[in-house]
Design an enzyme around this catalytic site. Structure first.
Site, PDB file in Angstrom:
ATOM      1  N   ARG A  24     -12.201  13.545   9.421  1.00 29.60           N
ATOM      2  CA  ARG A  24     -13.206  13.723   8.369  1.00 29.60           C
ATOM      3  C   ARG A  24     -14.597  13.269   8.801  1.00 29.60           C
ATOM      4  O   ARG A  24     -15.592  13.776   8.314  1.00 29.60           O
ATOM      5  CB  ARG A  24     -12.793  12.934   7.127  1.00 29.60           C
ATOM      6  CG  ARG A  24     -11.563  13.505   6.503  1.00 29.60           C
ATOM      7  CD  ARG A  24     -11.173  12.702   5.289  1.00 29.60           C
ATOM      8  NE  ARG A  24      -9.868  13.161   4.832  1.00 29.60           N
ATOM      9  CZ  ARG A  24      -9.273  12.732   3.740  1.00 29.60           C
ATOM     10  NH1 ARG A  24      -9.854  11.818   2.994  1.00 29.60           N
ATOM     11  NH2 ARG A  24      -8.105  13.201   3.396  1.00 29.60           N
ATOM     12  N   ASN A  25     -14.646  12.250   9.664  1.00 26.64           N
ATOM     13  CA  ASN A  25     -15.958  11.833  10.159  1.00 26.64           C
ATOM     14  C   ASN A  25     -16.628  12.989  10.908  1.00 26.64           C
ATOM     15  O   ASN A  25     -17.828  13.210  10.770  1.00 26.64           O
ATOM     16  CB  ASN A  25     -15.806  10.613  11.073  1.00 26.64           C
ATOM     17  CG  ASN A  25     -15.519   9.354  10.291  1.00 26.64           C
ATOM     18  OD1 ASN A  25     -16.399   8.809   9.635  1.00 26.64           O
ATOM     19  ND2 ASN A  25     -14.282   8.885  10.348  1.00 26.64           N
ATOM     20  N   GLY A  78       0.836  -1.198   0.000  1.00 27.07           N
ATOM     21  CA  GLY A  78       0.000   0.000   0.000  1.00 27.07           C
ATOM     22  C   GLY A  78       0.865   1.240   0.000  1.00 27.07           C
ATOM     23  O   GLY A  78       1.875   1.294   0.717  1.00 27.07           O
ATOM     24  N   LYS A 133     -13.801   4.585  17.505  1.00 27.29           N
ATOM     25  CA  LYS A 133     -13.662   6.030  17.757  1.00 27.29           C
ATOM     26  C   LYS A 133     -14.362   6.858  16.684  1.00 27.29           C
ATOM     27  O   LYS A 133     -14.746   7.997  16.936  1.00 27.29           O
ATOM     28  CB  LYS A 133     -12.181   6.416  17.856  1.00 27.29           C
ATOM     29  CG  LYS A 133     -11.407   6.104  16.578  1.00 27.29           C
ATOM     30  CD  LYS A 133     -10.814   7.314  15.948  1.00 27.29           C
ATOM     31  CE  LYS A 133     -10.500   7.081  14.482  1.00 27.29           C
ATOM     32  NZ  LYS A 133      -9.284   6.326  14.237  1.00 27.29           N
ATOM     33  N   GLN A 150     -16.092   5.810   7.566  1.00 24.45           N
ATOM     34  CA  GLN A 150     -16.488   4.653   8.374  1.00 24.45           C
ATOM     35  C   GLN A 150     -17.401   4.984   9.548  1.00 24.45           C
ATOM     36  O   GLN A 150     -18.092   4.122  10.057  1.00 24.45           O
ATOM     37  CB  GLN A 150     -15.234   3.943   8.901  1.00 24.45           C
ATOM     38  CG  GLN A 150     -14.468   3.234   7.799  1.00 24.45           C
ATOM     39  CD  GLN A 150     -13.155   2.647   8.298  1.00 24.45           C
ATOM     40  OE1 GLN A 150     -12.991   2.415   9.487  1.00 24.45           O
ATOM     41  NE2 GLN A 150     -12.241   2.406   7.389  1.00 24.45           N
TER      42      GLN A 150
END
Lengths: 387, 387
Positions: free
Chosen positions: A299-300, A14, A234, A328
């Protein structure tokens, strides 16, 4: 004598901003570790950037450049052969930060893992199974892996973590790393901490030697799934924190939501894992520190704030604000709600329940405060009976 | 039958923005509590505002008005008879928020406490002893008090808390209240939580009934000094957080400092109090939530940020930025350092030690990261032996 022992070799699977950041650290560290080969292979999904292969750019310019494009695409059924999807979830590049010259980009994942004793897995979670199928049969029997992927699956049967998924296919020991770690801040060498979950203390020392830097302090714990659990859960708390920001409330209120969210995480860990997850894990960087940083910077949080301010549904905001990148937080909220609802224990998780209902059932964001006066003082991980 | 029982009476000592906020809540709550007299006395330090007595203004306009002046003065030896000093530490008024009409301002503290069964103490900590001397002999023998004052004293002998000081003079039971509570946000009825420390469970229920509101959720614990300890020690962590902001570092770094600071608080509690302070207290609003809110929003954070950016000493910045208001963070850091240095355990508190040395010994703010890789995983309050 020692020189006749085959050297350990690292492969990083990755090359998004987090994979590239890991490559910066590991490439620099292996150069000082006599037990490790100097070369670090990094699997890079091949693409053309300004008419050149990305792997060639990395291997000559030693930088994972930004192509200047900002293409992100909606999540579709995962295929490793769908590059636009593959690259959708993580930031794709790490421009402005040189990679060490001993980090060598390889376009073929099966080729990259050949001979590797230490495999670092750092791709978007939805592509993991396809990647594992690609490398299966090509890994050394004595290899071991570490997952830097956040995200766990929760169903009525319980939870499945990334390390479990990796172990199931590759049948090698799998550790994990998670913490209050925004990749770009680490690339800038701003001080932070992280947590490695590794069940074998000797292996933990080796993983730590690969990742630890003066500006990137690694603590090791033996509780692998606890570390993964914190990293995923979280994000629900961050959705709640974003609602508070969207409502224009203040620091007091946000601190209350963070506190209750953190304690509901612990309570869920107790309920879903029995005595497996350890209390102390929540005090590590992967626990309280990552909750805090995600509730202020992630970002959440951002998406949830916009959800309240605009009244638009989450998937529409993902299109408008994140070019279709899937987050998520609200998805995990949905999985957790299914689980606690199936167990008949939603009353014990008022914040998670409220966040779910605000996301999915059109309840007012102000209802986030309903019924939050729960007593957590008797919760003790590892000793309390399931609810 | 019940009507023949003498009613409980509340007196609030202090009318700064936090005292006024408490008066708003309590005045509204007692009106619905049959066991309480409807009138709530609030001791207000008398001053003239636009040619009128402040007590008269409060008793007619039902608002603790802002005089339009912004005079703050340096801390001098405490005398209740020095109004400019008395009012230096707390915000003095709560303009824009009506007080309930049953809150009655009284200019004489000894007069205010007469007949009171429940005394709420909410004045700047440096004036407490003089106030206690003033009311001593005027309180009912069956009265009880609650302290909303933050600040404890630490010396080589150990620590002294506000509830202990109040109890020593008045010889009545003393509870405390502390949490992630910025007064103005509560006055605006933004949701938050707080913690009451009260050793008697029946009394705790009564105190809770006076303070609890849908927007101000009160949890009670029996650990009085633990609540006070958290309220004072969090200010040291906020100084560290301010240094991080001053250095221009990011969310990862700040979360790391908050995490380590929180764990050093727990460790110090263990060391200074033995088994007295309870683990669970740190999970209440007075613990982790107050640490977070103070590290993002408080004045100790602000001052420490300016300390790094300007290079000026703390006391000078207090003059320039806060009109001489004294903050507790760096002072408490000094007291804690004297204590841990005297015990020879500074190595176990690297963050507190670094913060002290940056504040007082001219060390570079970047040295805050030195030696922070301490293992806290074995710390358990109430069971671990002192260091």
């Amino acid at each position: 004598m020692a020189s006749s022992t085959p050297k350990n070799k690292v492969c990083i699977l990755g090359s998004g901003n987090w994979g590239s950041t890991a490559a910066r650290i590991i490439g620099s560290n292996v150069a000082k570790l006599p037990a490790f080969d100097n070369d670090v292979k990094i699997w890079v999904y091949e693409e053309m950037v300004d008419g050149k292969k990305l792997t060639d750019i990395i291997n000559t310019q030693h930088e994972n450049v930004n192509s200047g494009q900002s293409e992100y695409f909606t999540d579709t059924p995962a295929h490793l052969s769908t590059p636009k999807t593959l690259l959708a979830t993580f930031d794709r590049y790490l421009p402005g930060h040189k990679l060490p010259e001993n980090v060598i980009a390889v376009p073929d994942a099966a080729e990259a893992v050949k001979g590797a004793t230490h495999i670092v897995v750092v791709i978007p979670h939805q592509f993991i199974q396809n990647l594992l199928n690609t490398i299966h049969g090509h890994t050394l029997p004595n290899a071991r892996a570490i997952s830097l992927i956040k995200g766990i699956g929760i169903s009525n049967q319980g939870m499945t973590t990334m390390t479990q998924i990796i172990h199931r296919t590759l049948a090698i020991p799998v550790s994990c790393l998670s913490g209050a770690n925004i990749a770009n801040e680490i690339a800038e060498e701003k001080y932070c901490e992280t947590t490695i979950g590794c069940s074998d203390p000797d292996e933990a020392i080796i993983w730590r030697s690969l990742f630890n830097k003066p500006y990137f302090q690694v603590n090791c714990v033996s509780d692998v799934i606890g570390v993964e659990f914190c990293g995923a859960l979280k994000n629900i708390v961050a959705v709640g924190a974003g609602f508070i920001d969207g409502l224009g409330l203040g620091n007091n209120t946000k601190a209350a939501i963070i506190r209750i969210g953190f304690l509901e995480m612990r309570r869920l860990a107790m309920h879903i894992s029995g005595a497996q997850i350890q209390e102390a894990t929540f005090n590590e960087s992967c626990g309280i520190a990552d909750v805090i940083t995600t509730c202020y910077g992630g970002r959440n949080r951002l998406l949830a704030e916009a959800f309240v301010k605009t009244g638009k549904p989450m998937h529409q905001l993902e299109q408008e604000m994140l070019n279709g990148q899937k987050l998520q937080g609200y998805l995990t909220a949905g999985e957790v709600f299914s689980y606690i609802d199936g167990c008949g224990v939603t009353d014990h998780f008022p914040l998670f329940t409220n966040i779910y209902q605000i996301c999915y059932e059109n309840r007012s964001p102000r209802s986030i405060f309903d019924g939050l006066n729960v007593d957590f003082s008797q919760d003790t991980l590892g000793t309390m009976a399931p609810l």
